[in-house]
Design a protein around this motif. Structure first.
Motif, mmCIF file in Angstrom:
data_model
loop_
_atom_site.group_PDB
_atom_site.id
_atom_site.type_symbol
_atom_site.label_atom_id
_atom_site.label_comp_id
_atom_site.label_asym_id
_atom_site.label_seq_id
_atom_site.Cartn_x
_atom_site.Cartn_y
_atom_site.Cartn_z
ATOM 1 N N GLY A 236 0.826 -1.210 0.000
ATOM 2 C CA GLY A 236 0.000 0.000 0.000
ATOM 3 C C GLY A 236 0.848 1.243 0.000
ATOM 4 N N THR A 240 -1.221 4.852 4.477
ATOM 5 C CA THR A 240 -2.471 4.096 4.421
ATOM 6 C C THR A 240 -2.733 3.279 5.686
ATOM 7 O OG1 THR A 240 -1.282 2.373 3.194
ATOM 8 C CG2 THR A 240 -2.594 3.934 1.902
ATOM 9 N N PRO A 379 -5.654 3.086 -1.344
ATOM 10 C CA PRO A 379 -5.398 4.501 -1.015
ATOM 11 C C PRO A 379 -6.701 5.205 -0.644
ATOM 12 C CG PRO A 379 -5.380 4.195 -3.393
ATOM 13 C CD PRO A 379 -5.501 2.818 -2.780
ATOM 14 N N ASN A 425 -2.624 10.145 1.897
ATOM 15 C CA ASN A 425 -3.624 9.198 2.369
ATOM 16 C C ASN A 425 -4.166 9.528 3.762
ATOM 17 O OD1 ASN A 425 -3.873 7.185 0.140
ATOM 18 N ND2 ASN A 425 -1.661 7.147 0.412
#
Length: 520
Positions: A236, A240, A379, A425
């Motif tokens: 990721g 995140t 995200p 994020n």
């Protein structure tokens, strides 16, 4: 060299063992007895050479009651010292152990910084010179029980002290008092401390806010993988919440009560990353501690190690990590002794590991070892359907931490949040809302309070919902454009001039999309 003798607990066995070293002209610097029944003897012999040990070992193993002789890296007392040192160093609050004369016996680095001396200069200091109006030994004797939240002034700052008495024996009478452990908390940071306590009330998967269906799906997958005792790869973008997910998986596994340690592989020199992860032996390099250092793997024994940004790991460390994943064994830096541990490995990366493998920058065999179980954290721009609930959650958290009334989010501000591309994020969203609460003087968060830098803008149609008809898609794009420009041109007339259309057209569009004063 340090040796461990597994032996019978009988009178004279230590004398029989040491006699052989005396006959050989080797000095025994230190000895300890361990084991559940006193059936293990440890000897520290600094001058003993490998060739001498090879010659002596057969003779030592013929001593009646000696069942085995092997080299070890640490004496039991050295290991306890290292573990205690690591524990104290990990504490951010000043912690001191004092005797009944008010002198410091031991302290952590934070205590040394508070007192303005090096940590090795703290032992022996008298707290009377820092606390002239408080007789700590007398306080400990009078209470002979734990004292929490004692307010005191030290070096010009106000602290709340937690004092836990220490007894020489199991009896808890005043005569057995040996001193106390004093932990200090800055009074001006108590609000932050309370916030951190509140933040830890929810642990594991319950601490992950699942406002979006995609996040709920991720948590369902992670819950199924958490109890499986196999490596887990979490992929990721930055911000995140990969480490939060790794901790949740650890807590939901059979190892949940064992240690969880984290190491960020990015930005660390290879030598530092190697010693942090695997530790080093006595005399491994110039400047090394005489007793060596335990690595995170040994401190995590039985628990979970989290390796963040594993794609940044050097080729040499990749080889050592692969070996550990294969058989659980490794060697500390500067040591030829094998150490075997039971530790679960969870890794995280924001890079494309298959591409790194194709480029020769990441080992293919290591990638397959790490990728036994894997999850992909989406995200924030792909989870905007839950941003309103997530924003409300972060606003509440920020208001509690700052200690101010909870503000509400205006429709225009919500639209602004929904139209932003969020390169940082969830972490960026939390930071932006914390700053907004600190800037807000009223009861409503407006777009002007949202400091959103226009960097890292996603290319093309990133963040645009392509579901539905062309009219619906264009309507969504129109709403994003108006929401982005309205904070800079906060009226229908100003915005109409900016876009080159009539005031009536803009006013109707703002009202239809619920943006600004025209929405009211």
């Amino acid at each position: 060299m340090r040796l461990k003798f597994h032996c019978q607990n009988r009178i004279g066995i230590l004398r029989d063992i040491v006699a052989h070293f005396a006959d050989y002209g080797v000095n025994v610097a230190h000895g300890e007895v361990g084991g559940d029944h006193g059936n293990t003897i440890y000897l520290h012999l600094p001058q003993l050479l490998n060739a001498q040990l090879a010659s002596l070992k057969p003779t030592l193993e013929t001593i009646p009651g000696v069942f085995g002789v092997k080299r070890v890296s640490l004496m039991p007392s050295e290991r306890r010292h290292l573990e205690l040192d690591a524990l104290l160093s990990s504490l951010s609050e000043p912690v001191m152990s004092i005797d009944m004369e008010g002198r410091v016996v031991a302290a952590n680095r934070a205590a040394g910084q508070m007192l303005g001396v090096r940590v090795d200069e703290v032992p022996g200091l008298s707290l009377d010179r820092y606390l002239p109006d408080l007789d700590l030994p007398d306080l400990i004797r009078r209470n002979n029980a734990r004292v929490n939240g004692l307010r005191l002034k030290l070096k010009g700052a106000t602290y709340l002290a937690d004092i836990a008495p220490l007894h020489r024996e199991r009896h808890d009478d005043v005569a057995s008092l040996a001193g106390a452990v004093v932990t200090l908390h800055r009074a001006d940071r108590i609000g932050e401390r309370i916030y951190q306590v509140q933040r830890q009330e929810l642990r594991g998967f319950e601490a992950i806010f699942q406002s979006s269906p995609r996040l709920a799906t991720l948590i369902r997958e992670a819950r199924r993988m958490a109890p499986l005792d196999a490596p887990l790869l979490i992929e990721g973008e930055t911000g995140t919440g990969k480490e939060l997910l790794a901790r949740a998986c650890h807590l939901a596994s059979a190892r949940g009560q064992a240690p969880f340690m984290a190491l960020n592989c990015a930005g660390l020199p290879e030598s530092m990353a190697e010693t942090e992860l695997f530790g080093y032996a006595s005399g491994a390099f110039e400047g090394a501690r005489p007793e060596g250092k335990l690595g995170l793997l040994e401190l995590t024994a039985g628990g979970t190690i989290f390796l963040d940004e594993v794609g940044e790991m050097s080729p040499r460390l990749q080889v050592k990590l692969l070996r550990f994943l294969q058989d659980g064994g490794f060697r500390r830096v500067g040591s030829d002794e094998e150490t075997y541990l039971d530790v679960r490995v969870i890794c995280a990366t924001q890079q494309d590991l298959p591409s790194l493998c194709a480029e020769g920058r990441f080992r293919q065999d290591l990638y397959h070892r790490l990728n036994v179980l894997s999850v992909q954290v989406p995200p924030l721009r792909d989870c905007l359907d839950g941003i309103e609930e997530l924003a409300a959650h972060f606003l509440d958290r920020a208001a509690r931490q700052i200690g101010c009334p909870l503000p509400e989010l205006s429709p225009a501000a919500l639209t602004r949040l929904s139209s932003y591309h969020w390169p940082g994020n969830v972490r960026q969203l939390e930071n932006v809302l914390f700053q907004a609460v600190s800037l807000c003087e009223g009861s409503t968060i407006d777009p002007a309070h949202l400091r959103l830098p226009e960097v890292g803008q996603g290319p093309g149609l990133t963040g645009v919902d392509l579901e539905g008809s062309l009219g619906e898609i264009m309507g969504d794009v129109e709403k994003r454009v108006l929401a982005a420009l309205y904070p800079e041109h906060p009226s229908s007339r100003q915005l109409a001039r900016r876009l080159g259309v009539s005031h009536t057209t803009i006013a109707n569009k703002l009202k239809r999309h619920g943006i600004g004063d025209e929405a009211e």
